[in-house]
Design a protein around this motif. Sequence first.
Motif, PDB file in Angstrom:
ATOM      1  N   ALA A  86       4.155   6.324 -12.477  1.00  0.00           N
ATOM      2  CA  ALA A  86       2.912   5.825 -13.055  1.00  0.00           C
ATOM      3  C   ALA A  86       1.901   5.444 -11.984  1.00  0.00           C
ATOM      4  O   ALA A  86       0.695   5.407 -12.239  1.00  0.00           O
ATOM      5  CB  ALA A  86       3.200   4.631 -13.965  1.00  0.00           C
ATOM      6  N   ALA A  87       2.379   5.182 -10.771  1.00  0.00           N
ATOM      7  CA  ALA A  87       1.478   4.765  -9.692  1.00  0.00           C
ATOM      8  C   ALA A  87       0.881   5.943  -8.935  1.00  0.00           C
ATOM      9  O   ALA A  87       0.033   5.741  -8.060  1.00  0.00           O
ATOM     10  CB  ALA A  87       2.232   3.858  -8.710  1.00  0.00           C
ATOM     11  N   LEU A  88       1.295   7.185  -9.250  1.00  0.00           N
ATOM     12  CA  LEU A  88       0.905   8.328  -8.421  1.00  0.00           C
ATOM     13  C   LEU A  88      -0.602   8.553  -8.390  1.00  0.00           C
ATOM     14  O   LEU A  88      -1.168   8.807  -7.318  1.00  0.00           O
ATOM     15  CB  LEU A  88       1.613   9.597  -8.921  1.00  0.00           C
ATOM     16  N   ALA A  89      -1.271   8.460  -9.526  1.00  0.00           N
ATOM     17  CA  ALA A  89      -2.718   8.685  -9.541  1.00  0.00           C
ATOM     18  C   ALA A  89      -3.437   7.696  -8.625  1.00  0.00           C
ATOM     19  O   ALA A  89      -4.341   8.065  -7.864  1.00  0.00           O
ATOM     20  CB  ALA A  89      -3.253   8.569 -10.969  1.00  0.00           C
ATOM     21  N   GLY A  90      -3.017   6.430  -8.669  1.00  0.00           N
ATOM     22  CA  GLY A  90      -3.625   5.428  -7.799  1.00  0.00           C
ATOM     23  C   GLY A  90      -3.349   5.698  -6.337  1.00  0.00           C
ATOM     24  O   GLY A  90      -4.213   5.478  -5.477  1.00  0.00           O
ATOM     25  N   VAL A  91      -2.148   6.179  -6.029  1.00  0.00           N
ATOM     26  CA  VAL A  91      -1.796   6.501  -4.647  1.00  0.00           C
ATOM     27  C   VAL A  91      -2.665   7.640  -4.130  1.00  0.00           C
ATOM     28  O   VAL A  91      -3.127   7.613  -2.982  1.00  0.00           O
ATOM     29  CB  VAL A  91      -0.306   6.865  -4.542  1.00  0.00           C
ATOM     30  N   ILE A  92      -2.923   8.619  -4.964  1.00  0.00           N
ATOM     31  CA  ILE A  92      -3.786   9.734  -4.560  1.00  0.00           C
ATOM     32  C   ILE A  92      -5.188   9.224  -4.234  1.00  0.00           C
ATOM     33  O   ILE A  92      -5.809   9.644  -3.242  1.00  0.00           O
ATOM     34  CB  ILE A  92      -3.835  10.802  -5.678  1.00  0.00           C
TER      35      ILE A  92
END
Length: 311
Positions: A86-92
Amino acid sequence: MANAVRDEQVDGRKPGSNLRDLVVISGLSGAGKSSAMNVFEDAGYFCVDNLPAEMIRSLAELFMHQGSRVELAAVVCDSRGGEYLAALAGVIDQLADAGVVHRVVFLTADEEALVNRYKETRRRHPLAPHGSVIDGIRAEIDLLAPVRERADLVIDTSGLSAAALRRKVADELLSPASPGRLAVTFTSFGHKHGPPRDADIAFDVRFLPNPHYESDLRPLTGFDERIVAYVARDGRLDEFYGHVVPLLEFLLPQYVAEGKAHLMVAIGCTGGRHRSVAIAEHLANVFRDREEYFVEVSHRDVDRLPMRTVR
């Protein structure tokens, strides 16, 4: 779009960093992310599979640290990461804010293709370990929607073989290993099994004599000299080569000049076992010894059993 992103990103490394390209690979389970990662690994990228999303930023910082020798890296982040996904978009978004040169590749496929792949492997979907695969696929589509929106390239792998996917990834995302050298794949197929989705050029050779209607030849394939002799018996095969070989000799250099890295030439007969196989092998042999090309040959339907014919 992918080529523009590639040129812009690879040359846009952060001052003091050796990192030239970080590729984040994500997408639906069963869509071919491992096959895509293998392309980068073969190209010399440092690859990490199943990396939790929140560790991508730390890994990028490590690669960008002075003294790091990693210039090219690729990471796969998907539903196997569980709650971390769920955190991947924010990490990008954080990678962009930190000036990390990166690209995001998202692999998808239609529901039918994904379900069939899960049936073949008998694996459970990571988002539905105790439920139906379809439920898991639909939940994953919703979960990964923000990641897909941030992708530089979305690849639909429905109907693509693993080899075709690797060619597409290399063509879209990697610079040719040898500038000006074209990788050419000659592939045979059967029209009754559907056309190949990734062919650049296709020839229909169903006008040639069909060995299928000879009971002693039907079990053989185009690798057998008896099949070649039968197909060539009335002279039309040699006439066909007389037209097609000069045509390819003209076309292939044009694709090289245009900057294309990979080209698929498909040859189709009815079943994909006799005429198309023999012709694909012949054309591959014609161009295999030419230094400006890297030639491969594949046969999609040659192993399909022939159907009994009532005459």
